[in-house]
Structures are given as C-alpha cells and as structure tokens.
Motif scaffolding. Structure first.
Motif, PDB file in Angstrom:
ATOM      1  N   LYS A 149       0.836  -1.209   0.000  1.00  0.00           N
ATOM      2  CA  LYS A 149       0.000   0.000   0.000  1.00  0.00           C
ATOM      3  C   LYS A 149       0.869   1.256   0.000  1.00  0.00           C
TER       4      LYS A 149
ATOM      5  N   ARG B 184      -8.069  -2.626  -1.753  1.00  0.00           N
ATOM      6  CA  ARG B 184      -8.922  -1.808  -2.614  1.00  0.00           C
ATOM      7  C   ARG B 184      -9.714  -0.787  -1.801  1.00  0.00           C
ATOM      8  N   GLY B 185     -10.130  -1.196  -0.589  1.00  0.00           N
ATOM      9  CA  GLY B 185     -10.925  -0.298   0.225  1.00  0.00           C
ATOM     10  C   GLY B 185     -10.125   0.774   0.934  1.00  0.00           C
TER      11      GLY B 185
ATOM     12  N   GLU C  10       1.085   4.089  -3.016  1.00  0.00           N
ATOM     13  CA  GLU C  10       0.668   5.464  -2.701  1.00  0.00           C
ATOM     14  C   GLU C  10       1.811   6.465  -2.816  1.00  0.00           C
TER      15      GLU C  10
ATOM     16  N   LEU D  32      -6.002   5.326  -4.190  1.00  0.00           N
ATOM     17  CA  LEU D  32      -6.246   5.363  -5.638  1.00  0.00           C
ATOM     18  C   LEU D  32      -7.313   4.330  -5.965  1.00  0.00           C
ATOM     19  N   SER D  33      -7.893   4.426  -7.129  1.00  0.00           N
ATOM     20  CA  SER D  33      -8.892   3.468  -7.577  1.00  0.00           C
ATOM     21  C   SER D  33      -8.191   2.236  -8.140  1.00  0.00           C
ATOM     22  N   LEU D  34      -8.542   1.065  -7.621  1.00  0.00           N
ATOM     23  CA  LEU D  34      -7.946  -0.199  -8.069  1.00  0.00           C
ATOM     24  C   LEU D  34      -8.935  -0.862  -9.014  1.00  0.00           C
ATOM     25  N   GLU D  35      -8.577  -0.925 -10.313  1.00  0.00           N
ATOM     26  CA  GLU D  35      -9.531  -1.335 -11.340  1.00  0.00           C
ATOM     27  C   GLU D  35      -8.980  -2.473 -12.195  1.00  0.00           C
TER      28      GLU D  35
ATOM     29  N   HIS E 205      -3.531   9.821 -13.226  1.00  0.00           N
ATOM     30  CA  HIS E 205      -4.878   9.333 -13.515  1.00  0.00           C
ATOM     31  C   HIS E 205      -5.646   8.926 -12.257  1.00  0.00           C
ATOM     32  N   GLY E 206      -4.923   8.598 -11.183  1.00  0.00           N
ATOM     33  CA  GLY E 206      -5.581   8.167  -9.961  1.00  0.00           C
ATOM     34  C   GLY E 206      -6.098   6.747 -10.006  1.00  0.00           C
ATOM     35  N   LYS E 207      -5.551   5.920 -10.932  1.00  0.00           N
ATOM     36  CA  LYS E 207      -6.024   4.541 -11.074  1.00  0.00           C
ATOM     37  C   LYS E 207      -4.834   3.583 -11.130  1.00  0.00           C
TER      38      LYS E 207
ATOM     39  N   ARG F 175       1.123  10.649  -9.365  1.00  0.00           N
ATOM     40  CA  ARG F 175      -0.244  10.406  -9.839  1.00  0.00           C
ATOM     41  C   ARG F 175      -0.598  11.340 -10.993  1.00  0.00           C
TER      42      ARG F 175
END
Length: 387
Positions: A105, A139-140, A109, A144-147, A115-117, A113
């Motif tokens: 994590k 993910r929670g 982090e 950032l967004s984990l996609e 795009h934030g993904k 950054r």
C-alpha cells in the motif's frame, strides 16, 4: 537449431517496460499491480519453483514512469537481486497479520499520480495470486482506484519481442521432432499412459524444461474430447491417437497436437484429416497483419463446414500463445481482435464428423509484416500410421 540464450537482457526488460508504460498511460493507469507468475516473470525475469507454495503472496508494481518495483517476501530477495530489478522491498513472511499488504500500500501510494487509477489482474484469463480478502482490503483502503487492468496487460503481452518468439520457436521445434519420432517408438497394444511417458521423456531429452500439459486420447476413428487423459486404454487397430503438448523452454510454451492412425486409416478419418489439413492451411494464410481473429475463424470454418462437421466442442479454432499455454485472443466469431506483427498464435481447426468422433489439428505461427511464419514443423498431410 541453435539453442536460444536463457533469460533476457536488461535492455530487453527496459524495452518491454517502456512500451508497457505507453500503453498504461493510454489506458489511464498510474501503475499496474501484478501478482501472477507469468506477469511477474514478464517484467522482472524472476522465476522460482517456489510458486508451487501458496503460503506467501508476491507483488510487482509497474509504475507509469521508472523501473518496476518488487514487493516480495524476504526469502526471494537474493534471487530477485540477480534480475535487472534494483528496487526490492521485502517483509518477513509468512505473516498472516500483515503479509506485505501495508508495504504494498505504501509503495503504490508513494508513486506520482496522473490518472488516480491502478490496474490489477481482475479480468479475462487473469488470476490474482493473493488472498481475495486482502485484495478487497487493499482496494478499500488505497488512496487510488484499483480497477481491472487485464485489457491493458494483455495488450502489452499479446505482442512478443523477437527474443520471445525465438524461445517459442525453439520449443516448437523440439516438440515437432519428438512427434515425428514417436511412431517408431510405440506399437499397437500399448497404453495411452505409456505412450505419453515415452513422449515426455523424449521431449525432455531434446531440451525442454517441462511438459505441464500432455493430454492423449484414443478412439475408433476419432476421439470424444481433447483435454483429458492419458488413460490406461490400450490403442487398437482402427483407432485415432490424439496427443497435444504444452512443453516449455525458459518460460515459454509451445501448444500443438498430432494425430496418428493405429494399424489402418478409415476412409472417413482420411477425409476428415484432409479437410482439417486444408483448413489449417487456410487459417495460417489468413493470419496476416490487419486481419481480425474473426477472419481467421471464417477461413477455417468454411472448409470444416463443407466437410460435414456436426460440431466442435473446443469452442474456438485457435488462440494466443506465450508464457501461458493459452492466451488471448481467440479465433471465434465476435472476438474481433486485430492481428498485428509479432503476435504468436495457434491455428486449431477441429471437427466432430460423427457422434463421439472428433479430429483436431493445431500448428503455431508468428505473425510477421510479410505474413505468417510457421514455428512448428508442419504436420504431414497423410496420417502417420502406428504398426
């Protein structure tokens, strides 16, 4: 054939990473989070038999800029240090209370950054090699967004480097030679299991590293399926013996089959074999830059249907190939993948011509700017006969 040099240079990995980062940026990812052995090996060169142990997760983070970062159990640090990777972050594992999650994590982090993904192995023909509960926890809590990064990862890996293709070509040639020699080593009355044992040994002696995949099936005039076996069934006069192999050299697979007539060839088997040989030719010819996988499927399906096919439980007529036995794309209607230079594909027409009687052909090719290049040695037009 000259044995390719094992492993890849730092320059090769730098080239892969630079290309991947352009694709990542286009997909809108600041990083890729990789956990599965083929993806880790693709970007780092790290390999270990220890992948067989599920106790510890392993992570590689590919940032949008700069070299990949290994976040791994400390037991793997000495070997990872032999690769081109310089940034190696470790924790004392196993540690169920925090098995690298906080380290992972903080690593993600800390990256720049845009795009934030972050893309992860969440989609087509991908699997996470970490506990799902811990992935959901990450993910929670991640800033950032984990996609789903699978479309991006496959766009990267579907196009091979020349060195990757040389590895695949080499293992294809090893397996081709072993297939050609097989009829002289076996006879009527032997079991499928014994035949496979002999073929595995021969492929290993010729230089393969492993053979994780080798189904063998026999039956009168054809077979009912092509993914299970071998069994203890003894081959008999009038049978078709089908053998497929996924053997490896330095992490790269071949994947192609061969068919043999036992004692004699029935007229129906001759007819179907000839139709499939011609369908294979058509599929190979259709796999050119600018075509789509649907076009390759149609080229084969036209011939198969004209020959009286009543079915094909494989569900497609070939696929991608590389560090995994099967990779995207699939030759099927609706796949729609554009074929480009340096893809490696299987051409795999098959047809059921009577209930429970199927024959399947398969070859491996590389797509070049001038058209397809055969990596396997082409199967004989007439079925080899085992006496």
């Amino acid at each position: 054939m000259k044995i390719p040099q094992r492993g890849f240079t730092a320059a090769e990995f730098e080239k892969r990473t630079a290309r991947a980062q352009k694709i990542m940026d286009r997909h809108g990812f600041d990083a890729l989070l990789l956990t599965a052995p083929p993806n880790v090996r693709y970007f780092t060169g790290f390999d270990s038999q220890f992948w067989e142990s599920p106790t510890r997760p392993w992570f590689v983070v590919v940032p949008r800029e700069g070299a990949p970062i290994a976040v791994i159990p400390e037991i793997g640090a000495p070997e990872m240090a032999l690769t081109w990777i310089k940034d190696i972050r470790t924790w004392a594992a196993p540690n169920p209370e925090d098995d690298g999650l906080s380290l992972l994590k903080s690593t993600i982090e800390s990256l720049p950054r845009k795009h934030g993904k972050v893309g992860a192995e969440m989609g087509r023909e991908m699997a996470l090699r970490m506990p799902v509960a811990e992935f959901l926890q990450l993910r929670g809590s991640l800033g950032l967004s984990l996609e789903n990064g699978s479309p991006c990862i496959w766009e990267i890996r579907m196009v091979k480097t020349e060195t990757e293709i040389a590895h695949i070509h080499y293992i294809c040639q090893i397996a081709s030679d072993a297939y050609e020699a097989l009829p002289s080593q076996i006879s009527i009355g032997e079991s499928e299991r014994e035949i496979v044992r002999k073929l595995r040994i021969d492929i290993a002696r010729r230089g393969a590293d492993s053979t994780p995949f080798m189904p063998a099936i026999s039956g009168p005039g054809g077979v009912a399926q092509i993914v299970c076996g071998p069994h203890d069934r003894l081959i008999e006069k009038g049978d078709i013996l089908f053998i497929d192999t996924g053997s490896t050299f330095d992490g790269y697979f071949c994947d192609f089959d061969r068919n043999y007539a036992v004692g004699q060839v029935s007229d129906d088997a001759k007819r179907v074999h000839e139709a499939l040989w011609l369908a294979t030719e058509a599929g190979i010819a259709a796999a050119v830059p600018g075509a789509k996988t649907d076009d390759v499927w149609r080229a084969m399906a036209t011939i198969i249907e004209a020959a009286g096919a009543i079915g094909n439980n494989v569900g497609r007529l070939g696929h991608g190939l590389g560090m995994q036995l099967t990779e995207p794309p699939s030759h099927r209607l609706g796949d729609g993948t554009l074929i480009v230079e340096n893809m490696v594909l299987t051409i795999e027409p098959g047809m059921e011509y009577a209930p429970g009687k199927m024959i399947v052909h398969e070859e491996n090719i590389a797509v070049t700017r001038d058209g397809p290049r055969l990596l396997t040695k082409r199967a004989p037009r007439e079925l080899p006969v085992i006496c």
